[in-house]
Write a protein that holds these residues in place. Sequence first.
Motif, PDB file in Angstrom:
ATOM      1  N   ARG A 120     -46.785-126.344-100.256  1.00  0.00           N
ATOM      2  CA  ARG A 120     -46.182-127.254 -99.286  1.00  0.00           C
ATOM      3  C   ARG A 120     -45.371-126.401 -98.306  1.00  0.00           C
ATOM      4  N   ASP A 121     -45.511-126.710 -97.036  1.00  0.00           N
ATOM      5  CA  ASP A 121     -44.902-125.910 -95.969  1.00  0.00           C
ATOM      6  C   ASP A 121     -43.484-126.401 -95.671  1.00  0.00           C
ATOM      7  N   ILE A 122     -42.492-125.631 -96.110  1.00  0.00           N
ATOM      8  CA  ILE A 122     -41.099-125.955 -95.779  1.00  0.00           C
ATOM      9  C   ILE A 122     -40.476-124.838 -94.946  1.00  0.00           C
ATOM     10  N   SER A 123     -41.327-124.056 -94.286  1.00  0.00           N
ATOM     11  CA  SER A 123     -40.837-123.007 -93.384  1.00  0.00           C
ATOM     12  C   SER A 123     -40.084-123.639 -92.218  1.00  0.00           C
ATOM     13  N   LEU A 124     -39.296-122.834 -91.536  1.00  0.00           N
ATOM     14  CA  LEU A 124     -38.597-123.337 -90.354  1.00  0.00           C
ATOM     15  C   LEU A 124     -39.600-123.851 -89.330  1.00  0.00           C
ATOM     16  N   ALA A 125     -40.655-123.097 -89.081  1.00  0.00           N
ATOM     17  CA  ALA A 125     -41.667-123.532 -88.104  1.00  0.00           C
ATOM     18  C   ALA A 125     -42.331-124.827 -88.550  1.00  0.00           C
ATOM     19  N   GLY A 126     -42.668-124.911 -89.819  1.00  0.00           N
ATOM     20  CA  GLY A 126     -43.290-126.127 -90.327  1.00  0.00           C
ATOM     21  C   GLY A 126     -42.382-127.329 -90.216  1.00  0.00           C
ATOM     22  N   ARG A 127     -41.092-127.118 -90.490  1.00  0.00           N
ATOM     23  CA  ARG A 127     -40.132-128.222 -90.384  1.00  0.00           C
ATOM     24  C   ARG A 127     -39.993-128.675 -88.931  1.00  0.00           C
ATOM     25  N   ALA A 181     -31.612-121.907 -90.578  1.00  0.00           N
ATOM     26  CA  ALA A 181     -31.582-121.452 -89.194  1.00  0.00           C
ATOM     27  C   ALA A 181     -30.234-121.662 -88.511  1.00  0.00           C
ATOM     28  N   SER A 182     -29.744-120.593 -87.917  1.00  0.00           N
ATOM     29  CA  SER A 182     -28.671-120.712 -86.938  1.00  0.00           C
ATOM     30  C   SER A 182     -29.299-121.188 -85.627  1.00  0.00           C
ATOM     31  N   ILE A 183     -28.478-121.566 -84.656  1.00  0.00           N
ATOM     32  CA  ILE A 183     -29.031-122.046 -83.389  1.00  0.00           C
ATOM     33  C   ILE A 183     -29.854-120.960 -82.687  1.00  0.00           C
ATOM     34  N   PRO A 184     -29.399-119.692 -82.647  1.00  0.00           N
ATOM     35  CA  PRO A 184     -30.264-118.670 -82.036  1.00  0.00           C
ATOM     36  C   PRO A 184     -31.614-118.537 -82.743  1.00  0.00           C
ATOM     37  N   GLN A 185     -31.627-118.627 -84.065  1.00  0.00           N
ATOM     38  CA  GLN A 185     -32.902-118.565 -84.782  1.00  0.00           C
ATOM     39  C   GLN A 185     -33.779-119.771 -84.457  1.00  0.00           C
ATOM     40  N   LEU A 186     -33.159-120.944 -84.404  1.00  0.00           N
ATOM     41  CA  LEU A 186     -33.909-122.155 -84.076  1.00  0.00           C
ATOM     42  C   LEU A 186     -34.535-122.035 -82.690  1.00  0.00           C
ATOM     43  N   TYR A 232     -47.888-124.816 -79.077  1.00  0.00           N
ATOM     44  CA  TYR A 232     -47.327-126.060 -79.605  1.00  0.00           C
ATOM     45  C   TYR A 232     -46.480-126.723 -78.515  1.00  0.00           C
ATOM     46  N   ASP A 233     -46.753-127.983 -78.261  1.00  0.00           N
ATOM     47  CA  ASP A 233     -46.086-128.718 -77.181  1.00  0.00           C
ATOM     48  C   ASP A 233     -44.717-129.207 -77.671  1.00  0.00           C
ATOM     49  N   LEU A 234     -43.774-128.278 -77.727  1.00  0.00           N
ATOM     50  CA  LEU A 234     -42.430-128.610 -78.205  1.00  0.00           C
ATOM     51  C   LEU A 234     -41.445-128.627 -77.042  1.00  0.00           C
ATOM     52  N   PRO A 235     -40.499-129.555 -77.055  1.00  0.00           N
ATOM     53  CA  PRO A 235     -39.463-129.557 -76.016  1.00  0.00           C
ATOM     54  C   PRO A 235     -38.457-128.440 -76.259  1.00  0.00           C
ATOM     55  N   ASP A 236     -37.778-128.013 -75.204  1.00  0.00           N
ATOM     56  CA  ASP A 236     -36.697-127.046 -75.359  1.00  0.00           C
ATOM     57  C   ASP A 236     -35.555-127.683 -76.145  1.00  0.00           C
ATOM     58  N   TYR A 237     -34.744-126.832 -76.764  1.00  0.00           N
ATOM     59  CA  TYR A 237     -33.578-127.313 -77.506  1.00  0.00           C
ATOM     60  C   TYR A 237     -32.502-127.733 -76.510  1.00  0.00           C
ATOM     61  N   PRO A 238     -32.086-129.017 -76.504  1.00  0.00           N
ATOM     62  CA  PRO A 238     -31.078-129.466 -75.524  1.00  0.00           C
ATOM     63  C   PRO A 238     -29.664-129.042 -75.944  1.00  0.00           C
ATOM     64  N   THR A 280     -33.521-129.658 -88.746  1.00  0.00           N
ATOM     65  CA  THR A 280     -34.205-128.464 -89.240  1.00  0.00           C
ATOM     66  C   THR A 280     -33.291-127.250 -89.350  1.00  0.00           C
ATOM     67  N   LYS A 281     -32.099-127.311 -88.810  1.00  0.00           N
ATOM     68  CA  LYS A 281     -31.267-126.117 -88.783  1.00  0.00           C
ATOM     69  C   LYS A 281     -30.328-126.075 -89.978  1.00  0.00           C
ATOM     70  N   GLY A 282     -29.751-124.897 -90.187  1.00  0.00           N
ATOM     71  CA  GLY A 282     -28.810-124.734 -91.289  1.00  0.00           C
ATOM     72  C   GLY A 282     -29.497-124.906 -92.638  1.00  0.00           C
ATOM     73  N   SER A 283     -28.714-125.253 -93.630  1.00  0.00           N
ATOM     74  CA  SER A 283     -29.237-125.412 -94.988  1.00  0.00           C
ATOM     75  C   SER A 283     -29.905-126.774 -95.110  1.00  0.00           C
ATOM     76  N   ALA A 284     -31.037-126.924 -94.431  1.00  0.00           N
ATOM     77  CA  ALA A 284     -31.709-128.223 -94.382  1.00  0.00           C
ATOM     78  C   ALA A 284     -32.573-128.467 -95.609  1.00  0.00           C
TER      79      ALA A 284
END
Length: 740
Positions: free
Chosen positions: A42-49, A90-95, A107-113, A131-135
């Motif tokens: 099961r994919d629980i990677s940051l990218a997968g989340r 993930a910290s915000i810079p990592q996210l 991947y058609d993702l919006p920018d982080y607002p 998805t960030k931090g200890s999610a």
Amino acid sequence: MAATPAKIIYTHTDEAPLLATYSFLPIISAYAAKAGVDVETRDISLAGRIISQFPERMTDEQKVADHLAELGELATKPEANIIKLPNVSASIPQLKAAIKELQGQGYDLPDYPENPQTDEEKAVRAAYDKTKGSAVNPVLREGNSDRRAPAAVKGYAKQYPHRMGAWTSESKTNVATMGKDDFRSNEKSVIVEADDTLSIVHVGADGTETVLKDAVKVLAGEVVDGTFMNVAALRRFLTEQIARAKAEDVLFSVHLKATMMKVSDPIIFGHAVQAFFPTLFEQYGEQLAAAGISPNDGLGALMSSVADLPDGDAIAASVKQGLADGPRMAMVDDRKGITNLHVPSDVIIDASMPAMIRTSGHMWGPDGNEDDCLAVIPDSSYAGVYQTVIDDCRAHGAFDPATMGSVPNVGLMAKAAEEYGSHDKTFEVPAAGRVEVRSGAGDVLMAHDVEPGDIWRACQTKDAPIRDWVKLAVTRARASQTPAIFWLDETRAHDANLIGLVTEYLKEHDTDGLTIEIMAPAEACAYSLERIRKGEDTISVTGNVLRDYNTDLFPILEVGTSAKMLSIVPLMNGGGLFETGAGGSAPKHVQQLVNENYLRWDSLGEFFALAASFEHLAGYADNKGAQVLADTLDAATATFLLEDKSPTRKIGGIDNRGSHFYLAMYWAQEIAKQTEDADLAAVFKPFAEKLTAAEDTIVGELNAVQGSPADIGGYYRPDDAKSDAVMRPSATLNEALAAL
């Protein structure tokens, strides 16, 4: 009655653990299949989340289901059997970096607002914030933690002790902490008498009420805490410590948890950046803010963004002058000029403090040399633990891994217990006034007077996990005949409530002949250190944050790493979660693989978790073959350690891939000679002979690829085909596994 499915869920995570999975999982799957055990991922990677939050923007091929939610539901069921590898918190810079990479991959993702204004932007921000931090951990941990160094690892460390830096009585290394006006000193705590729905409300100086959080559901007996850090006091404290570090001529370093404490600690980190560069932010603060550049993201993000600003050169010069005027700063990478304040997720307290203590109390300075340091830990809740270890080393010298005892841990973490900063009940106060926690009937359960910018936060600890925690502590103390110490401080509001509950719940268990005590964290640490130096073990029974800290601190001192720990989470409804160790060093390992096609990651934690998982499955699924796999894997792991087949640090020796081959060979040999399951032995005998005969060929094929760059197609979302090719370069081993 239907049979319980013989299934193990292996998590697809991030960085080095993920790369290791490409190599190790085919081995696991092949061996498990012969015992009738299915292994699924099961994919629980940051990218997968991230991808799972935006299904409507993905093609069918790109979609990833919300596997984290699926596993969270599974964790509440008795058939749960989950092997959890380290993932990026993930910290915000990592996210932001992950989003950018995924966008580049199509991947058609919006920018982080940064500052969401519209409803759409707020919805996007809310999705990303999930998805960030200890999610991951609060969702999966439906049980309390039992973490310890396996006997084989401890024995190996005593026989082959890792290198420890020397300590002297002249060391100037110390911890600096606030001690007042911080989370520890401002904490209030209540035990809720009945099921209720609470709200958190900000009452402005003019009486205006703003609901910060509503519908906070609580259960009878739940411990609810609220506290805040006074930011004006924090800024004074940081300024004082910067001056102190310069006066004492030691390295200045800040140690936080800007991943797990995903709201509070990035803000604190940002204040540290501003305090270190006061002139910079006095002159250019408004311009930086207008450009969306936040000190919370660190000096690195600031420096990479200022070139496009009108005063970019002047800002860069101001940073350079600030570094010259301030104390020498501890470095993450002195060769690249990456300082302690560059990236909030680069200096994570539970990894950085033990590493510093292990290295003579030193960190790296800007001149490329080690030196004493002032470790700034603003909140005083647990800072005293690290000061106690430093004082002990200053008085008695470095610990000796060949003789020292162990500090296993029983951690309270079920149902998101004490996840300070990891949830949606932490706020940067918008205006002066009061923050109140109110019952459903409108009664004020606790309140704090606050000023603009103060950091207010709450947490919940349910009664059932506390009862289970006490039971687990007694069980472990009796099983190992080891003293168990609850690290709780009667002068802290939360701990005072827990002490009352622990004292009551201990009466429900047979504790005759056991040593079970309650001590404040610094006192408990001193007691444990005294026993460690005598070669004696002491169980630390702690809340969730201290669990995180202690399960890095003591293993790093005892066995050189926290990645080799046995981490079992007996889930409260009967299932099992098996964690494989810490992943703090994972980013450096990925860099080395990409540069040199060499992965130094040690999968020993996976070996231990897998054996425990097979053993658990054998019990609930009545699967004799799974028990054979568990027993033989334990025996193979012992041989693996004695033969010293862990990855070497530099190219030329075997790396992670070679270590997997040797584990597979020793495991096959053990299965072939066991007598509990003749059919399994018959299957594995020719396979073991094949691997043994081909040892030199396979190791040669694995090592031949070292020294050249490796293309895995992405950092946060590696390409499966490319990563599989990189991590499985031995055609001989691949063919043997396929034949099996």
